[in-house]
Every structure is written in structure tokens, then in C-alpha cells.
Design an enzyme around this catalytic site. Structure first.
Site, PDB file in Angstrom:
ATOM      1  N   ASP A   1      19.496  59.769 -44.237  1.00 46.19           N
ATOM      2  CA  ASP A   1      19.004  58.479 -45.143  1.00 46.19           C
ATOM      3  C   ASP A   1      17.319  58.594 -45.168  1.00 46.19           C
ATOM      4  O   ASP A   1      16.758  57.564 -45.604  1.00 46.19           O
ATOM      5  CB  ASP A   1      19.656  57.310 -44.383  1.00 46.19           C
ATOM      6  CG  ASP A   1      19.221  57.372 -42.992  1.00 46.19           C
ATOM      7  OD1 ASP A   1      19.235  58.006 -42.179  1.00 46.19           O
ATOM      8  OD2 ASP A   1      18.830  55.991 -42.525  1.00 46.19           O
TER       9      ASP A   1
ATOM     10  N   HIS B   1      13.609  50.603 -41.349  1.00 44.39           N
ATOM     11  CA  HIS B   1      14.844  49.987 -41.804  1.00 44.39           C
ATOM     12  C   HIS B   1      14.540  48.463 -41.521  1.00 44.39           C
ATOM     13  O   HIS B   1      13.547  48.402 -40.715  1.00 44.39           O
ATOM     14  CB  HIS B   1      16.000  50.250 -40.984  1.00 44.39           C
ATOM     15  CG  HIS B   1      16.762  51.512 -41.216  1.00 44.39           C
ATOM     16  ND1 HIS B   1      17.612  51.968 -42.037  1.00 44.39           N
ATOM     17  CD2 HIS B   1      16.316  52.747 -40.600  1.00 44.39           C
ATOM     18  CE1 HIS B   1      18.058  53.099 -41.850  1.00 44.39           C
ATOM     19  NE2 HIS B   1      17.372  53.712 -41.082  1.00 44.39           N
TER      20      HIS B   1
END
Ligand code: ZN
Ligand code: ZN
Length: 263
Positions: free
Chosen positions: A60, A175
Site C-alpha cells: 500500500d 495513514h
């Protein structure tokens, strides 16, 4: 230094960052996941992506490499020990290396294992210090150690490197987990008024508009930076009586991380 945060709008809640020289428009993209989004953001701002930086080897944070490189010819930079997993890395990084962007931006490479064993953070010095910290430090939280990490190493990274940065250092994590992490801090330390106020503020913001915190604020609201706090320790002892009356900071950190895994 120009910093453009790009919200990936995915279930993992990733952020990408464009870091650019205000004089030349040359840019580095941190942790591209969605290449099209990164390229569009650069185009919209008139920036030219010349380098790709992966803080670590998880997909990711690297899946957008190929798309960005195909469109721009950018060089790929990553921790030297993570390069073989990522593939296509042009420059392997080690602690103390300096990454230059255009004429005006210099980023220092910090070797910050814990989330994985091959994780770098980037530190911009100067009047407006900034830290691009991938999955090491989150707003009000810490990265997990499920996929190749080690909580003891993460503790060392927090205490010996991140906690020593200037309070004014702006924090740019990989994130958006702000509200969830603040709720964890309040579960551990219900009397933390700064965390309660920050959580109220976070609830009304879209993730794309999440506030940028500083290390000074993190020290007030991040349980993983409050290892000596009496309330944190007392609450932890209710759950883990075996840690004794005066657990050392490392034990507190590792137990907090363990608790967060199932929280
Ligand atoms: Zn990761
Ligand atoms: Zn991640």
C-alpha cells in the site's frame, strides 16, 4: 518546501505526499499507491515528479511506483534493505543520507525500524521542520508490527529518534487514523483533556481535511509517547498485573502495542 497531501480515499486510509521545491517545481512523491491520483495532483499544482520514495516495502506504499515511473521517469528511493522486496529501486538509502529536491529542499534519512525492519522516515530541518513517517508514527498512534515488524524495535525508534525531534516538527504519517487512535488514548488515559478536545475536533473533519499535528501535540495526545504517565501505567496494570508497580518504558510501550492489536 511545498507539501501537498493527497488522500487516497481507500479503505486502508492512505495518504500520499508530494514534497517539492518552491523555486524549481521539482517534486518527490512519498509512498505512491494510486499513481493516477499522484500524477494528477502534480499536474494540477504544476509540479514535476522526479523522485519516488517508499518509506517501507508494504504494497500500500509501493503499488503506484510503476505507474509514476512510467509517466515521469522518476528515480525510486527506498531503504537499502527493502530494495529487493520492492523492486526497481535506483537508490538504496541508509541512516544519515540526504535527499535533495530541486534547489531548496533537503530531507535527512532516518533509519526507523519497528513497523518493518526496513523502514525510513524523512526529516526536513529548518524553520518549519517536518517528518514524513510512513507507518512508524501515526497521529495519536503507532504502527502495528504484524507484517515483518518488532515492537521492541519500534519502541527504540520512538524513544531514541522520534521523541527527540523538536516540538514544532509537523507530522505527516502514511495513514489517517486520527480519531480511532485518539479514542485509544482516551481509553488508556480518560483524564487526557487534550486528547478529548482533539477527538471532538477530529470527528467533524473529513479525512482529506485531517489536521496536521506537531510532535509537541503528539507528546500530549499519543499514548505511545506517554509511557511515564501515571494514569496510563495504572490502567495498563489493571490489564497486565504482571508488569508490576514500576514497569519500564519499554514494557509499557510493548504492552500498549499488544493491547492496540485487539482493541
Ligand atoms: Zn506498512
Ligand atoms: Zn501502510
Amino acid at each position: 518546501m511545498i507539501v501537498e497531501r493527497i488522500w487516497a480515499a481507500n479503505s486502508l486510509r492512505n495518504f500520499h505526499y508530494l514534497v517539492a521545491c518552491a523555486e524549481t517545481g521539482e517534486a518527490l512523491i512519498v509512498d505512491p499507491l494510486n499513481a493516477a491520483q499522484c500524477l494528477e495532483a502534480a499536474r494540477a499544482k504544476g509540479l514535476e515528479i522526479r523522485q519516488v520514495l517508499n518509506t517501507h516495502e508494504h504494497r500500500d506504499h509501493t503499488d503506484g511506483n510503476a505507474g509514476v515511473v512510467a509517466a515521469t521517469g522518476a528515480r525510486v528511493l527506498a531503504h537499502a534493505n527493502g530494495a529487493s522486496v520492492i523492486g526497481g529501486v535506483d537508490r538504496g538509502l541508509a541512516r544519515g543520507d540526504v535527499i535533495r529536491i530541486g534547489r531548496t529542499v533537503e530531507l535527512e534519512v532516518l533509519d526507523t525500524p519497528g513497523h518493518t525492519r526496513s523502514h525510513v522516515c524523512l526529516l526536513a530541518h529548518g524553520d518549519a521542520p517536518a517528518l514524513f513517517c510512513g507507518d512508524t508514527l501515526f497521529n495519536a498512534g503507532a504502527g502495528n508490527c504484524h507484517n515483518g515488524g518488532d515492537p521492541g524495535l519500534l519502541y527504540e525508534t520512538f524513544v531514541n529518534q522520534l521523541a527527540r525531534l523538536p516540538d514544532a516538527t509537523r507530522v505527516y504519517p502514511g495513514h489517517e487514523y486520527m480519531a480511532r487512535n485518539l479514542a485509544f488514548t482516551l481509553d488508556r488515559e480518560p483524564g487526557n483533556r487534550d486528547a478529548a478536545a482533539a477527538l471532538e475536533a477530529a470527528k467533524t473533519r473529513e479525512p482529506a481535511e485531517a489536521r496536521v499535528t506537531t510532535m509537541g501535540e503528539e507528546k500530549r495526545v499519543n499514548a505511545f509517547l506517554r509511557l511515564q504517565n501515571p494514569e496510563v501505567i495504572a490502567r495498563l496494570r489493571e490489564r497486565f498485573p504482571e508488569i508490576g508497580e514500576k514497569p519500564d518504558a519499554r514494557t509499557v510501550f510493548v504492552k500498549l502495542r499488544e493491547l492496540r492489536n485487539s482493541w
